[in-house]
Design a protein around this motif. Structure first.
Motif, PDB file in Angstrom:
ATOM      1  N   UNK A 273       0.913  -1.143  -0.061  1.00 41.71           N
ATOM      2  CA  UNK A 273      -0.086   0.042  -0.055  1.00 41.71           C
ATOM      3  C   UNK A 273       0.867   1.213   0.219  1.00 41.71           C
ATOM      4  N   UNK A 274       0.648   2.046  -1.024  1.00 39.11           N
ATOM      5  CA  UNK A 274       1.444   3.249  -1.191  1.00 39.11           C
ATOM      6  C   UNK A 274       0.673   4.513  -1.017  1.00 39.11           C
ATOM      7  N   UNK A 275      -0.641   4.662  -0.582  1.00 41.07           N
ATOM      8  CA  UNK A 275      -1.448   5.634  -0.372  1.00 41.07           C
ATOM      9  C   UNK A 275      -1.784   6.164  -1.671  1.00 41.07           C
TER      10      UNK A 275
ATOM     11  N   UNK B 279      -2.788  -8.530   5.731  1.00 41.85           N
ATOM     12  CA  UNK B 279      -2.219  -6.766   6.183  1.00 41.85           C
ATOM     13  C   UNK B 279      -2.153  -6.073   5.094  1.00 41.85           C
ATOM     14  N   UNK B 280      -1.807  -4.642   5.261  1.00 43.53           N
ATOM     15  CA  UNK B 280      -1.427  -3.671   4.326  1.00 43.53           C
ATOM     16  C   UNK B 280       0.144  -3.334   4.592  1.00 43.53           C
ATOM     17  N   UNK B 281       0.757  -3.212   3.725  1.00 39.77           N
ATOM     18  CA  UNK B 281       2.361  -2.711   3.937  1.00 39.77           C
ATOM     19  C   UNK B 281       2.661  -1.523   3.290  1.00 39.77           C
ATOM     20  N   UNK B 282       3.214  -0.682   3.955  1.00 42.58           N
ATOM     21  CA  UNK B 282       3.907   0.533   3.165  1.00 42.58           C
ATOM     22  C   UNK B 282       5.240   0.596   3.385  1.00 42.58           C
TER      23      UNK B 282
ATOM     24  N   UNK C   3      -2.000  26.949  -9.472  1.00 44.84           N
ATOM     25  CA  UNK C   3      -3.040  25.808  -9.130  1.00 44.84           C
ATOM     26  C   UNK C   3      -2.457  24.376  -9.744  1.00 44.84           C
ATOM     27  N   UNK C   4      -2.300  23.668  -9.071  1.00 38.76           N
ATOM     28  CA  UNK C   4      -1.830  22.155  -9.362  1.00 38.76           C
ATOM     29  C   UNK C   4      -2.462  21.197  -8.828  1.00 38.76           C
ATOM     30  N   UNK C   5      -2.461  20.052  -9.573  1.00 35.67           N
ATOM     31  CA  UNK C   5      -2.594  18.913  -8.701  1.00 35.67           C
ATOM     32  C   UNK C   5      -1.530  17.481  -9.085  1.00 35.67           C
ATOM     33  N   UNK C   6      -1.615  16.656  -8.196  1.00 32.32           N
ATOM     34  CA  UNK C   6      -0.777  15.380  -9.007  1.00 32.32           C
ATOM     35  C   UNK C   6      -1.460  14.418  -9.406  1.00 32.32           C
ATOM     36  N   UNK C   7      -0.797  13.862 -10.566  1.00 30.06           N
ATOM     37  CA  UNK C   7      -1.681  12.795 -11.228  1.00 30.06           C
ATOM     38  C   UNK C   7      -1.046  11.370 -10.720  1.00 30.06           C
ATOM     39  N   UNK C   8      -0.043  11.280 -10.322  1.00 31.25           N
ATOM     40  CA  UNK C   8       0.429   9.951  -9.545  1.00 31.25           C
ATOM     41  C   UNK C   8       0.963  10.621  -8.167  1.00 31.25           C
ATOM     42  N   UNK C   9       1.059   9.749  -7.192  1.00 31.95           N
ATOM     43  CA  UNK C   9       1.562  10.181  -6.027  1.00 31.95           C
ATOM     44  C   UNK C   9       2.507   9.141  -5.505  1.00 31.95           C
TER      45      UNK C   9
END
Lengths: 415, 315
Positions: free
Chosen positions: B47-49, B72-75, B256-262
């Motif tokens: 899980x990266x969020x 479980x989830x693992x980050x 004004x921006x946004x993220x397309x991948x995080x």
């Protein structure tokens, strides 16, 4: 949105990559940065055209050798449908890749170079798509620009191909012939003026009007249990649900069902999808089923409608495509994965090799080598519940796993 | 008479609308999740969020309802995550009641297992691999479920749904198991593990459309917001976060921006956008002329950057 899965088969020089590139480019599916990357790679190699194979040949070794080694998956969409292309290499040593691509595809595009016509490779491509019962075949006669867009050449190729089809055992297979030039973009996405004699659809036009059906949807209802859901929470204390994907037909609440192998009978009580219940679910749905009666059911068991029982046997005959370097020989033991069932098996005999060149039978000396296709009889350590591949794709196919290496060594289509 | 019959039929259908509608991609992903749980003893969801792993979590919920997600989830935390992502992660895990395992790249650095990159393009993205492989060994995970998609990148287009990795986490791209029909071969030897990609066949647009249809909550940085940024090599970088290296002559402006991948902050660029709702994001993706990974500097290192990373054990 509906998803249509397509397999392409053709050799390096048939212009397969160019055709796929065309489809992507003319449907505006390639983003600017991808086109730029293709332009850069093409220039580096001294080409004066855009070589779309750089978009599909993803591995270093493939780009070095200029060939497609492995199945690549390419995605594009129109407002109407999503498309997934399994791009497979066409040479005889990649028969297994072709079989792999064809196994999940509803449509196959077989490319023919208009200058060369129907050649040995065409036989093999058609034979594989015929064996796997791929429903719709598009025969794309490419490089029409190099034969002066001649209707005569096209018709000749068409009648040669029809001769192949005459011996086909799959009568419902739909064949569509389209004259194209992938390089010039004729009849790929846009209609061309160059061939006024051709009145049919473009390749995309044809794909757009095809009705989508999952390749495993045909035949009677088969529900192989993947796992048992037991929440053990207060709210769902006694809940016992059977998770799986419906293959063929549909399931409705109240259906009388038989559990295999125990042959116990019960009725469908509920059909869950996430937190809702439904009256009915069709083939292709991953659901959870509960039953009226408490029956001991585990992974590998299968629920079927009580008046639609499959065959239950410990001995099967199948056409096998061999995918492993180690030859298939009588006496060898393999693990058979059939739906969610795993059974140890022993090879009884290899009856004959089916030559993919001519579709005829040859001597086998009782062995199958990599990329060969043969008729194999197999003894199982316990019975499986199956249909013939012809009647039910999902319940009539299996893979053979080498218990020593764990490799997927072959695929079988049950007679 | 015939018309009457037809009318009656239509009415019957409306009063009994409970026929399940199929979404083929969703159904396939759920099927894959169930195969993982049935064929492996100790799976984990990576899980990266990011939006892809958030989508995976929703699909896992659907696959096992009414039971809880049975793994479980693992980050793998690079320490360079957007704070919004971490806050979102913790909230989601609490709501689901699943176990969260966090392993830090910083620990791998402190232990001297990896060396921090320096310079203008320094990123911890590559360093994650070591931390991931150590964690797989620590917990003896035999299946790691990830949100990679084949449409992302051309090496990924060759990836299997069940992708076998050896003792060293390596991907042997020339010797992959063929995957026929939906038969997934999960047989492995001790020490090997399988990377599983349930949304292999989804495109970026499929993921966004699904998030819209399912009303799935995602971190706020995916939507348009005001941010101090600077531009380098045509890409837009966040200027407020000290982990992103900025030279003095790289000017800061508010946009004004946004993220397309995080991903890791140090390798994830923003895009100019006013899309502040999921509907607007979906239509922006539909119209986009630049691919998703066009804003990921980690892929720009070379033509074969992803293939090389995967051979070493990357996600």
């Amino acid at each position: 949105m509906e998803v249509l899965k397509i397999a392409t088969a053709g050799s390096v020089d048939d212009g397969k990559s160019t055709l796929i590139g065309r489809l992507l480019y003319d449907t505006k599916s390639l983003t600017d940065d991808k086109v730029e990357a293709i332009r850069k790679s093409s220039e580096q190699r001294g080409y004066d055209y855009l070589d779309f194979s750089f978009a599909t040949d993803g591995l270093v070794a493939e780009r070095e050798q200029g060939i497609t080694i492995d199945v690549a998956h390419i995605y594009f969409s129109t407002l109407n449908k999503s498309y997934i292309i399994a791009d497979t290499p066409g040479h005889v040593e990649y028969t297994r890749n072709m079989v792999t691509g064809a196994s999940t595809s509803q449509v196959a595009i077989i490319l023919i170079d208009a200058r060369k016509g129907v050649i040995e490779q065409t036989y093999r491509h058609f034979f594989i798509n015929n064996l796997l019962r791929v429903k719709d075949i598009i025969v794309a006669v490419n490089k029409m620009d190099l034969v002066e867009y001649s209707e005569e050449v096209f018709n000749e190729i068409k009648s040669d191909f029809e001769a192949l089809n005459a011996v086909s055992t799959y009568a419902e297979q739909q064949l569509t012939y389209i004259p194209v030039s992938a390089l010039k973009g004729d009849n790929i996405v846009d209609k061309t003026d160059a061939m006024p004699w051709y009145k049919g659809d473009t390749i995309l036009g044809h794909l757009e009007q095809l009705e989508v059906s999952d390749v495993q949807d045909g035949g009677q209802t088969r529900f192989a249990v993947q796992t048992v859901i037991r929440p053990k929470t207060e709210e769902y204390h006694d809940f016992r649900g059977f998770a799986g994907k419906i293959k063929g037909g549909k399931l409705t609440v109240g259906d009388k069902i038989t559990v295999l192998p125990s042959l116990t009978q019960s009725k469908v009580k509920e059909i869950y999808f996430f937190d809702k219940t439904y009256q009915e679910a069709a083939a292709g749905s991953s659901v959870v089923i509960t039953l009226e009666d408490e029956i001991n059911i585990t992974r590998g068991d299968m629920l079927v409608k009580s008046d639609e029982l499959p065959k239950i046997e410990k001995q099967i005959e199948a056409t096998v495509c061999w995918m492993d370097n180690k030859q298939l020989q009588p006496g060898a033991k393999y693990l058979i994965q059939h739906n969610t069932n795993k059974v140890l098996s022993k090879i009884d005999g290899v009856k004959h090799v089916i030559s993919t060149q001519y579709g005829s039978h040859q001597d086998a000396n009782n062995k199958l080598a990599l990329n060969e296709i043969g008729s194999v009889s197999i003894k199982l350590s316990k019975p499986i519940f199956y249909d013939s591949y012809q009647d039910n794709k999902a319940n009539g196919s299996f893979i053979l796993i080498d218990p020593q290496t764990n490799a997927t060594a072959g695929v079988g289509f049950i007679h | 008479m015939e018309t009457v019959t037809e009318e009656t039929q239509t009415k019957a259908a409306i009063s009994n609308p409970s026929v399940l509608e199929i979404n083929a991609l969703e159904s396939e992903a759920i099927y894959i999740f169930r195969e993982v749980v049935a064929q492996f003893e100790n799976p984990v969801l990576l899980f990266s969020g990011g939006k892809d792993s958030i989508t995976l979590v929703r699909l896992a919920q659907k696959a096992f309802f009414p039971a809880k997600i049975p793994f479980p989830l693992m980050h793998i935390d690079t320490g360079h995550n957007f704070p919004e992502t971490i806050a979102f992660r913790d909230k989601l895990v609490k709501e689901l009641g699943v176990e969260l395992i966090v392993r830090n790249v910083q620990d791998s650095i402190n232990e001297g297992k990896v060396v921090e990159e320096t310079g203008k393009y320094a990123s911890r993205n590559m360093l994650q691999t070591t931390t991931l492989l150590d964690a797989i060994e620590e917990f003896k995970f035999d299946a790691c479920i990830g949100g990679a998609r084949r449409d992302e990148e051309k090496a990924r287009a060759k990836e299997r749904i069940f992708s076998v990795r050896d003792d060293f986490g390596q991907w042997d791209e020339k010797n992959q198991r063929p995957e026929l029909f939906d038969l997934l071969n999960g047989e492995i030897e001790l020490g090997q593990n399988v990377r599983v990609f349930p949304i292999s066949n989804w495109t970026e647009l499929d993921v966004w459309s699904y998030i819209e249809k399912e009303r799935i909550e995602i971190p706020s940085i995916y939507f348009a917001h005001q941010r101090n940024i600077f531009v380098r090599d045509g890409l837009i970088w966040s200027a407020d976060d000290e982990v992103v290296f900025r030279a003095e002559d790289e000017l800061v402006e508010e946009k004004t921006v946004r993220f397309r991948t995080v991903g890791d902050m140090s390798c994830t660029a923003a895009v100019l956008s006013t899309a502040d709702t999921i509907e607007k994001v979906v239509s922006e993706i539909r119209e986009s002329k630049i691919s998703e990974r066009g804003a990921r500097i980690d892929d720009k290192r070379s033509e074969a950057a992803m293939e090389k990373r995967k051979q070493q054990g990357y996600f």
